[in-house]
Design a protein around this motif. Sequence first.
Motif, short mmCIF file in Angstrom:
data_model
loop_
_atom_site.label_atom_id
_atom_site.label_comp_id
_atom_site.label_asym_id
_atom_site.label_seq_id
_atom_site.Cartn_x
_atom_site.Cartn_y
_atom_site.Cartn_z
N ILE A 8 0.74 -0.88 0.22
CA ILE A 8 -0.28 -0.25 -0.12
C ILE A 8 0.76 1.39 -0.15
O ILE A 8 0.75 1.54 -0.91
N ALA A 9 1.76 1.00 1.13
CA ALA A 9 2.74 2.67 0.69
C ALA A 9 3.56 2.32 -0.60
O ALA A 9 3.59 3.74 -0.88
N GLY A 10 3.32 1.54 -1.19
CA GLY A 10 4.57 1.99 -2.52
C GLY A 10 3.56 2.32 -3.56
O GLY A 10 4.00 2.96 -4.01
N LEU A 11 2.25 2.00 -3.78
CA LEU A 11 1.48 1.99 -4.75
C LEU A 11 0.65 3.98 -3.99
O LEU A 11 1.09 4.38 -4.99
N VAL A 12 1.05 3.73 -2.67
CA VAL A 12 1.00 6.17 -2.48
C VAL A 12 1.82 6.60 -2.86
O VAL A 12 1.58 7.28 -3.84
N PHE A 13 3.24 5.59 -3.25
CA PHE A 13 4.56 6.58 -3.24
C PHE A 13 4.45 6.98 -4.72
O PHE A 13 4.80 7.52 -5.41
N THR A 17 4.29 10.17 -7.25
CA THR A 17 5.30 10.40 -7.93
C THR A 17 4.87 10.74 -9.56
O THR A 17 5.24 11.25 -9.66
N GLY A 18 4.32 9.49 -9.63
CA GLY A 18 2.86 9.95 -10.81
C GLY A 18 2.23 11.64 -10.79
O GLY A 18 2.42 12.63 -12.35
N ILE A 19 2.09 11.64 -10.24
CA ILE A 19 1.15 13.10 -9.66
C ILE A 19 1.91 14.04 -10.19
O ILE A 19 2.06 15.22 -10.48
N ALA A 21 5.07 14.10 -11.93
CA ALA A 21 5.67 14.38 -12.44
C ALA A 21 5.14 14.64 -13.67
O ALA A 21 4.99 15.36 -14.19
N VAL A 22 4.21 14.62 -13.54
CA VAL A 22 2.88 14.92 -14.57
C VAL A 22 2.83 16.82 -14.31
O VAL A 22 2.44 16.97 -15.05
N ILE A 23 2.72 17.08 -12.98
CA ILE A 23 2.35 19.00 -12.85
C ILE A 23 3.59 19.23 -13.87
O ILE A 23 3.59 20.48 -14.45
N ASN A 24 4.82 18.57 -13.85
CA ASN A 24 5.93 19.74 -14.35
C ASN A 24 6.47 18.81 -15.56
O ASN A 24 7.42 17.38 -15.68
N CYS A 48 14.11 9.33 -12.82
CA CYS A 48 15.13 8.61 -11.93
C CYS A 48 14.62 7.79 -10.79
O CYS A 48 14.98 6.81 -10.17
N THR A 49 12.72 7.58 -10.91
CA THR A 49 12.26 6.69 -9.81
C THR A 49 12.57 5.75 -10.35
O THR A 49 12.71 4.71 -9.18
#
Length: 127
Positions: A8-13, A17-19, A21-24, A48-49
Motif C-alpha cells: 500500500i505504501a509503495g502504491l501511494v508513493f 510520484t506520478g502526479i 511528474a505530470v505536473i512538471n 530517476c524513480t
Amino acid sequence: MKMQWALIAGLVFALLTGIFAVINVDSVQVNLLFNTVQIPLILLILGCTLIGGIIVGSYGIYRQYRLQRENKQLKLRVSELESSTASKSSLDSFKTMDSLDSKSEPDSLLDKDSIQSQHKGNPTGTL
C-alpha cells in the motif's frame, strides 16, 4: 500483514510520484558531464524513480539470495549435528551395555585380571 502495508505504501508513493511528474512537464537542461541535453522534466522524474526502484529491487534480491544461502548452510549444519548426536547416543548405549556385561562376569576372572595387571607393572616378577 506487513507485506500488505508495504505494498500500500509503495502504491501511494508511486501515485504521488506520478502526479508530481505530470505536473512538471516543462523542458529542463540536464548536464551529463560531457554534454548537456534538453529533456522534459516528467521523463527525468520518472527515469530517476525507475532507476531508484531497480537499485532497491536489486539489493532486495541480493539480500534474499544471501539469506536463503545462509539458511541452507544452517539446515545442513543442524542435520550434521543431529546425526552426530544420534551416533553418540548409540555409542553411549553400547558403552552402558558393555559395562553391564562386565559386571556380570565372575569374580574369579576379575581377580585374574588384577593379578595380571600387577605382573605387567612389575617386570621383575616380584610383588
